[in-house]
Every structure is written in structure tokens, then in C-alpha cells.
Write an enzyme that holds these catalytic residues in place. Structure first.
Site, PDB file in Angstrom:
ATOM      1  N   CYS A   1      -6.533 -27.459   8.960  1.00 29.13           N
ATOM      2  CA  CYS A   1      -5.321 -26.680   9.258  1.00 29.13           C
ATOM      3  C   CYS A   1      -4.452 -27.400  10.289  1.00 29.13           C
ATOM      4  O   CYS A   1      -4.918 -28.287  11.002  1.00 29.13           O
ATOM      5  CB  CYS A   1      -5.671 -25.266   9.730  1.00 29.13           C
ATOM      6  SG  CYS A   1      -6.106 -25.124  11.468  1.00 29.13           S
TER       7      CYS A   1
ATOM      8  N   ASP B   1      -7.679  -7.276   1.289  1.00 31.78           N
ATOM      9  CA  ASP B   1      -6.658  -7.420   2.329  1.00 31.78           C
ATOM     10  C   ASP B   1      -7.303  -6.946   3.622  1.00 31.78           C
ATOM     11  O   ASP B   1      -8.160  -6.056   3.611  1.00 31.78           O
ATOM     12  CB  ASP B   1      -5.419  -6.558   2.055  1.00 31.78           C
ATOM     13  CG  ASP B   1      -5.648  -5.112   2.443  1.00 31.78           C
ATOM     14  OD1 ASP B   1      -6.363  -4.397   1.700  1.00 31.78           O
ATOM     15  OD2 ASP B   1      -5.154  -4.696   3.511  1.00 31.78           O
TER      16      ASP B   1
ATOM     17  N   ASP C   1       0.868  -1.181   0.000  1.00 36.11           N
ATOM     18  CA  ASP C   1       0.000   0.000   0.000  1.00 36.11           C
ATOM     19  C   ASP C   1       0.898   1.223   0.000  1.00 36.11           C
ATOM     20  O   ASP C   1       2.111   1.136   0.150  1.00 36.11           O
ATOM     21  CB  ASP C   1      -0.963  -0.016   1.181  1.00 36.11           C
ATOM     22  CG  ASP C   1      -0.262   0.215   2.497  1.00 36.11           C
ATOM     23  OD1 ASP C   1       0.953   0.489   2.485  1.00 36.11           O
ATOM     24  OD2 ASP C   1      -0.907   0.122   3.537  1.00 36.11           O
ATOM     25  N   SER C   2       0.302   2.379  -0.196  1.00 35.40           N
ATOM     26  CA  SER C   2       1.091   3.601  -0.358  1.00 35.40           C
ATOM     27  C   SER C   2       1.392   4.265   0.970  1.00 35.40           C
ATOM     28  O   SER C   2       2.189   5.190   1.031  1.00 35.40           O
ATOM     29  CB  SER C   2       0.306   4.579  -1.218  1.00 35.40           C
ATOM     30  OG  SER C   2      -0.891   4.938  -0.540  1.00 35.40           O
ATOM     31  N   GLY C   3       0.749   3.819   2.018  1.00 30.15           N
ATOM     32  CA  GLY C   3       0.902   4.483   3.306  1.00 30.15           C
ATOM     33  C   GLY C   3      -0.192   5.512   3.562  1.00 30.15           C
ATOM     34  O   GLY C   3      -0.303   6.035   4.673  1.00 30.15           O
ATOM     35  N   GLY C   4      -0.990   5.789   2.528  1.00 26.79           N
ATOM     36  CA  GLY C   4      -2.039   6.801   2.679  1.00 26.79           C
ATOM     37  C   GLY C   4      -2.938   6.516   3.875  1.00 26.79           C
ATOM     38  O   GLY C   4      -3.158   7.383   4.728  1.00 26.79           O
TER      39      GLY C   4
ATOM     40  N   GLN D   1     -11.741   7.072  -4.292  1.00 22.87           N
ATOM     41  CA  GLN D   1     -12.255   7.571  -3.017  1.00 22.87           C
ATOM     42  C   GLN D   1     -13.610   8.257  -3.269  1.00 22.87           C
ATOM     43  O   GLN D   1     -14.270   7.931  -4.243  1.00 22.87           O
ATOM     44  CB  GLN D   1     -11.239   8.542  -2.373  1.00 22.87           C
ATOM     45  CG  GLN D   1      -9.956   7.849  -1.898  1.00 22.87           C
ATOM     46  CD  GLN D   1     -10.144   7.075  -0.589  1.00 22.87           C
ATOM     47  OE1 GLN D   1     -11.220   7.087   0.035  1.00 22.87           O
ATOM     48  NE2 GLN D   1      -9.097   6.339  -0.182  1.00 22.87           N
TER      49      GLN D   1
ATOM     50  N   CYS E   1      -5.954 -27.355  13.848  1.00 17.83           N
ATOM     51  CA  CYS E   1      -7.090 -28.260  14.067  1.00 17.83           C
ATOM     52  C   CYS E   1      -6.675 -29.729  13.967  1.00 17.83           C
ATOM     53  O   CYS E   1      -7.328 -30.592  14.530  1.00 17.83           O
ATOM     54  CB  CYS E   1      -8.219 -27.934  13.092  1.00 17.83           C
ATOM     55  SG  CYS E   1      -9.089 -26.412  13.562  1.00 17.83           S
TER      56      CYS E   1
ATOM     57  N   ASP F   1      -3.005   8.318  -1.699  1.00 14.61           N
ATOM     58  CA  ASP F   1      -4.375   8.840  -1.700  1.00 14.61           C
ATOM     59  C   ASP F   1      -4.671   9.460  -0.343  1.00 14.61           C
ATOM     60  O   ASP F   1      -3.960   9.213   0.625  1.00 14.61           O
ATOM     61  CB  ASP F   1      -5.381   7.717  -1.988  1.00 14.61           C
ATOM     62  CG  ASP F   1      -5.379   6.657  -0.890  1.00 14.61           C
ATOM     63  OD1 ASP F   1      -4.299   6.402  -0.319  1.00 14.61           O
ATOM     64  OD2 ASP F   1      -6.441   6.076  -0.605  1.00 14.61           O
TER      65      ASP F   1
ATOM     66  N   GLY G   1     -11.368   3.894   1.450  1.00 15.14           N
ATOM     67  CA  GLY G   1     -12.268   4.691   2.282  1.00 15.14           C
ATOM     68  C   GLY G   1     -13.474   3.930   2.799  1.00 15.14           C
ATOM     69  O   GLY G   1     -14.438   4.537   3.267  1.00 15.14           O
TER      70      GLY G   1
ATOM     71  N   HIS H   1      -4.994 -20.963  12.054  1.00 14.05           N
ATOM     72  CA  HIS H   1      -6.387 -21.376  11.831  1.00 14.05           C
ATOM     73  C   HIS H   1      -7.180 -20.296  11.095  1.00 14.05           C
ATOM     74  O   HIS H   1      -7.874 -20.583  10.120  1.00 14.05           O
ATOM     75  CB  HIS H   1      -7.087 -21.736  13.132  1.00 14.05           C
ATOM     76  CG  HIS H   1      -8.544 -21.982  12.909  1.00 14.05           C
ATOM     77  ND1 HIS H   1      -9.027 -23.171  12.402  1.00 14.05           N
ATOM     78  CD2 HIS H   1      -9.626 -21.160  13.032  1.00 14.05           C
ATOM     79  CE1 HIS H   1     -10.333 -23.083  12.246  1.00 14.05           C
ATOM     80  NE2 HIS H   1     -10.722 -21.877  12.620  1.00 14.05           N
TER      81      HIS H   1
ATOM     82  N   CYS I   1     -12.092 -28.717   9.775  1.00  9.51           N
ATOM     83  CA  CYS I   1     -10.962 -27.904   9.287  1.00  9.51           C
ATOM     84  C   CYS I   1      -9.700 -28.758   9.156  1.00  9.51           C
ATOM     85  O   CYS I   1      -9.415 -29.600  10.003  1.00  9.51           O
ATOM     86  CB  CYS I   1     -10.722 -26.740  10.239  1.00  9.51           C
ATOM     87  SG  CYS I   1      -9.305 -25.702   9.787  1.00  9.51           S
TER      88      CYS I   1
END
Lengths: 371, 371
Positions: free
Chosen positions: B306, B266, B93-96, B189, B309, B147, B216, B335, B304
Site C-alpha cells: 500500500c 460491509d 442501506d435502508s437506514g434500518g 432477520q 507502507c 427492516d 442483526g 493501509h 504490504c
């Protein structure tokens, strides 16, 4: 429970021995270092990682597990091995060391020890018989007797009385031992008094246990006394039983103690140091937070084969430490334990090849340099 | 850098699509969930574990890495992939978002944004050009434009002016893009204003980026508005580019957004919740600290697959959580991420088989139950 200790080879120029301990959960060679899984986990690692580091046996803490989640709970869930997903041998301490570390929170009598939980202040009373029951329910492979671990320094008269109590408690532990119980190790105490150490060792050996620990060291006494205490004590222990030095220690301490006849070690040093960013290397300790590592692309130790050294730079490890990332504790713990197990493997190889004194002299020199 | 997005299959009854993103560090299928490696690590996990969980790409945080250890340092050490030992795609990401979360600590102008580090109060100034440089030096596969992420609620006039600034900044980012730079995604945005979202999308599409994010959202607005904003925005985005919903969200949010045409997600939710002892299961969220699990020998979720589990009981996980053990964060994170990736795989399969609306309806029902 099945338990067997065999001396495979004796060193020609010291009291060191190469041995093998067999339990219901497999066997392992000695001299061995057992990492400490205080609360049912070698802090930050999975059992698979602990095995990958070549650890063969671990220590569990009766005191901590008794208080939380409780031995009854662990028993209902199939015992400690199942609960924590660890298939190999487990040695449990009796809780003596932890209880006596509580200071004002505990009160000792002939019957046992009353103490307040460090977690919630609740009142508890542990006896020799009770710690046997707890370790039985945990399903430990090697249990320890309840002992009083006296502080350094302790007056002679106190040490003497305490020592005799510890011996009576050890006898009571053995008296309630059942057919399928863990192997039972006694603990030699006696502070830094030669005659008390001898008396303790002799009386415990008369009672006859499957192994003998030396307790009450690494409690603040001068370094030089540790060797003395071992020299006083070990000649009174049977050669056919394992000798366990509790709560020790640095790589130097371990090499010294092996030379004097110790077979088993446990200590939080490699794991606790790891979480504090202190790493063991062949050239001494390294504090990963130092600015000199900010752009250092080398691994902690270029000669190390651990997962951490195979994949990560000092710069990244420093970053993780400064950023307080969980992965920092993990990667550092992997390295430090790998270093300790590597040391034990070198020691075993050296005994096999009659070269132990070389390592001993090298470590002694380094000990002098770094202290 | 090589970058390619291909729509492999469109859902017949919604705007959902199955796609593939190709980068210099490998390709992955969409819809995809990218866990967040804020400070150069998916908190508590090694890259090998992240891969075992079937994660194919991760997010790195430009803001955090710029401040510590610094992009220059990471660059000297071979770039972010080498530094953190991750071979697969990284989106930065840009850090915005982080900068605008600083509130009083930042000041915005046409040129860029001045802010004080949350770590040490030091002063910094980031411009669109600078965040491009940082992401270039990190060696990201997919970079985001700088942004302004406005809070909810924001007045219309503020949102409008901010929106136009974000568009001008996006253009500046593209203007300094170099041949071997990461793929560049713009960020739509416009707050919760339909005309501003449309305008933002249209203008960014005119400039022409390799992907489009919707920013946003998940900033405190009512749940119902998220779907509306997506419905306003996505029709204005090219079908041939990936659509990325930043910082979202719950399993329900994800299914809803896929149906509306989102390809990438994300969110820190699965990893942060894990560290707080909140676990995702097909029947809803579970708080592992609850007393009801004290002697529960079942895994978190019996269906599950994983690592957690497969090997650990709820009772053990509760114990680790209450004992504040590092392993608690690890096992819970494994998990939760496995659950999220499993959800994405079910979504992809459902699109392939034309059954996405089934999952959508099931999630909608469960959303109503658990909210």
C-alpha cells in the site's frame, strides 16, 4: 550544504525581483510562498499532493519537532526529509516565534530562553547554538537564527535591548555554523521603530548571512505599518541575498511585499482558513458553510484548475464541512494552496513581463473592497 | 437498472463461491468487501485513493444522507455518484440499522418508523415506500429494504413479531419498485432463533428479491452464534442470488462467513480502527501509538504494497497519530482498507485454486491467538 541565490530579473518599476534559490534538495523560483508543515506534515495533505499543487519548498517548525517527536529521533530516522517523505527544499524556523508566543511560560536571558512545553509542561532551555544543532540534525536546507519576536506594541527601550540581543544571538549562531550545515538566514527585528529596524538590518548585514528575514510583523500591528517597516528595512539588505517576510500573509499582503522587494513568504493562513471552511477565490473569500451554497453545483472557482475545483461542487464541499468530514479539510486545503501558488506564479510571470504593477493595483482595489 | 449476479465457480470443499455482480456502474467480483461511506465519503479518502486501494464498490448510508444534506438535494445535484465523485457501484442501506440504534428516539408501527434526528432532534417518519423513494433519488445501484434490526438478546416473541413485520415491509418495498430502480435486496432477520431465521429466509425467498442480506448480527451476540445463524440461514437462500452479511466484520469473521456461503460484506471496522490507530497486519493487530514504535523505521507491514507502507515508517505514523494530524487517519485508512481488499483478493484466488480451507484454517488459528 550547497546554497545559492540568484536574481534573474529586476522589475523596472518596483523593488520586485525574480530569483532562484538552489539547495541540495533542488531549486525553486522566487518570489515563493512556502506552506507550513508545523508538525512534519502540511496539514491534511500527502507530499505528492503538495507537489501536485506546484509547491516547491515547505517550512518545518523547529519548536514543534524538537518537542515531538524530538530532533534526535528524526535524526536517527534519516532526517526530516526522509521522515516526512518530502524530497524538495525545507526551511526550518528557529522556534523563536513559537517560544515567544508562549508568554508566561518562557523566560529570556543573555544565554538563551527557558520555556515550558505547551504539550506537557516539561522544562526546556534553547540557546542560539542549540537551535543550530537541532536544525543541523533535522537536515534542513535553510535554517533560521534564534531571535526574540517582540509583541506589538512594545516600548522603545525594550525593543532596542531585545534587538541587540537578537543580533548577538545571530552572531553566535553563525559562529557555530559547520561546513555542511543548512544555509543560515538572520532575522531583522526592531518592532515598528524605524531606527531600530535600520540598525538591526545594518548590523546583521555586517555579520553577513546567506539570507535575511524580516520578523515581528503580522503580530497585531495596523496593516499600514507593515509596508512602512518593509520600506525602512529592505534598502539596507543586500540585493544579492533573498529577503524573507516571516508569517505573512493575505494575498494582498504578499503582492504588496513583493513590490517592496520580498522574495520568500510562509504563512498558515491558506491551510488554517481551509480547515475553517474559508476559501480564497479571485473575487474574494468564500465561507463554504453558507446556506446559499446548499444546492450550488458550481466548483469553488470556475476558473481554477485544482483537483477540488475539477471534481467537486460547492454543495458537496459545504456538506463535507457541516458533516465535519476529514475530506473537507483536504479538499479545501488543496484549493487554497493552489490559489496561493497560482498567485505566486502570476507574480513571477508579471515580473518577467514587466506587468507587476497591474496586479498590485488590482489587489489594492480588492483589498479596499473586502476589508 | 441493469443488475446481474453470476456464480463463476463453486468451492469444492465449502459453500464458498466466486461470483460477479454487474450494475449500471460497472461490475465487481465476489466475495467482496464494501467500505462504508457513511456521509458521502469513505472517511478521510478521495475516490481516486479508494480506487487505488482496489475497492470496487462502496456502501452509502440512507439514514445519514437523508438527514444531511438530504436526498432531494443530492437528487438535484445529479445523484449520489455525481455528488461524491464516485463512478463505480454503490449499495445503499435502508437506514434500518441506524434508526434502530437510536433507541429511545424512535417508535415503530405497522406503517413505518418515527424517529428523532440525532443531529437536531427533528421528527421524521420513514416507511418502506419512503426508503425506496430515497434510494431511487440517490441513484443507488443496490437498495436494501427497510427492516427492523432487533438487539441482542431479544425475547422470542418479540423477535418473531418483528420478523414478520420486516417481511411485510420487504414486500411493500418490492411492490413500489419501479422499472429503473436499484436492484433490491431483502434482509433476513430473526435474532438468534433457528426457526425464525429459517422462516424469514423462506418467506423472503418466496417474495423473490435480487439478493439476500443477513442482518442483526454483530450486535453484541457471542462470536460463536454468528456461524450458527449463517448455517441456519444460507441453505434457504437461492444459490443464484448474492448473499450479503451486513456490518461484518473482522478478517476472521469474513473468512468464516465466505466458507459458509457469503458473497458481500460491509463494515466500518477497517476505517474506524484506522482513525483510532489500530492497524491490521498478517500477524495480527498493531496499535501504532505504542512506545515501541517511536524509532521504528520499518513500514507497518514489510510485505504490504500500500501507499502508506511504501513511503512511511512506523515512527512517523506514531508521530502523526500522537500529534493528532489528519494525515494519520488518511495513511492508516489506506493501509487497513488495502489489507481488507488484499484479504478478499486472496480469498477469491483461493476459491479459484481450491485452496480456501488453507486460509480458513490459518485464520482460525490466528483468531485463537489474538482473541
Amino acid at each position: 550544504m550547497a546554497f545559492r541565490f540568484e536574481v534573474l530579473q529586476k522589475d523596472t518599476s518596483s523593488r520586485a525581483r525574480l530569483g532562484r534559490i538552489e539547495t541540495n534538495h533542488g531549486s525553486f523560483l522566487t518570489p515563493a510562498f512556502l506552506p507550513v508543515g508545523t508538525q512534519g506534515t502540511i496539514k491534511s495533505l500527502t507530499p505528492e499532493e503538495v507537489v501536485e499543487i506546484r509547491v516547491e519548498a515547505i517550512v518545518g517548525n523547529t519548536y514543534h519537532l524538537y518537542l515531538r517527536p524530538g530532533h534526535e529521533t528524526i535524526g536517527k530516522l534519516g532526517g526530516l526529509h526522509t521522515f516526512i517523505h518530502w524530497k524538495n527544499p525545507i526551511l526550518t524556523d528557529s522556534g523563536g516565534y513559537q517560544i515567544f508566543s508562549l508568554g508566561a511560560l518562557r523566560r529570556i536571558s543573555e544565554e538563551g530562553v527557558a520555556f515550558q512545553s505547551h504539550l506537557d509542561g516539561s522544562l526546556h532551555f534553547l540557546t542560539p547554538e542549540k537551535v543550530m544543532e537541532i536544525q543541523r540534525i533535522l537536515g534542513s536546507d535553510i535554517a533560521m537564527v534564534l531571535d526574540e519576536c517582540i509583541p506589538y506594541p512594545s516600548p522603545y527601550e525594550y525593543a532596542k535591548a531585545s534587538n541587540r540581543l537578537t543580533t548577538r544571538w545571530a552572531k553566535r549562531c553563525l559562529q557555530v555554523r559547520q561546513e555542511n550545515d543548512p544555509a543560515l538566514f538572520a532575522i531583522v527585528q526592531g518592532g515598528v521603530y524605524k531606527d531600530l529596524r535600520e540598525e538591526s538590518a545594518q548590523r546583521l548585514v555586517e555579520i553577513n548571512f546567506q539570507g535575511y528575514a524580516i520578523g515581528g510583523l503580522s503580530v497585531g500591528e495596523p496593516k499600514s505599518l507593515m509596508g512602512e517597516v518593509l520600506n525602512w528595512t529592505i534598502p539596507f539588505l543586500p540585493e544579492s541575498a533573498p529577503h524573507y517576510l516571516m508569517g505573512v500573509g493575505t494575498p494582498e499582503d504578499i503582492v504588496n511585499a513583493v513590490v517592496l522587494g520580498i522574495d520568500l513568504f510562509d504563512c498558515v493562513l491558506p491551510t488554517r482558513n481551509a480547515r475553517n471552511g474559508t476559501l480564497f477565490t479571485p473575487s474574494g473569500k468564500m465561507s463554504i458553510k453558507q446556506a446559499q451554497y446548499a444546492e450550488d453545483r458550481r466548483p469553488i472557482d470556475e476558473t481554477c484548475g485544482c483537483y477540488t475545483c475539477r471534481h467537486y461542487s460547492r454543495a458537496y464541499l459545504r456538506h463535507l464541512y457541516l458533516a465535519n468530514e476529514i475530506l473537507s479539510s483536504r479538499l479545501n486545503t488543496i484549493h487554497n494552496l493552489y490559489y496561493y501558488i497560482g498567485l505566486m506564479n502570476k507574480i513571477k510571470e508579471a515580473i518577467r513581463e514587466g506587468r507587476l504593477l497591474e496586479i498590485y493595483k488590482k489587489q489594492q482595489l480588492k483589498g479596499l473592497e473586502t476589508e
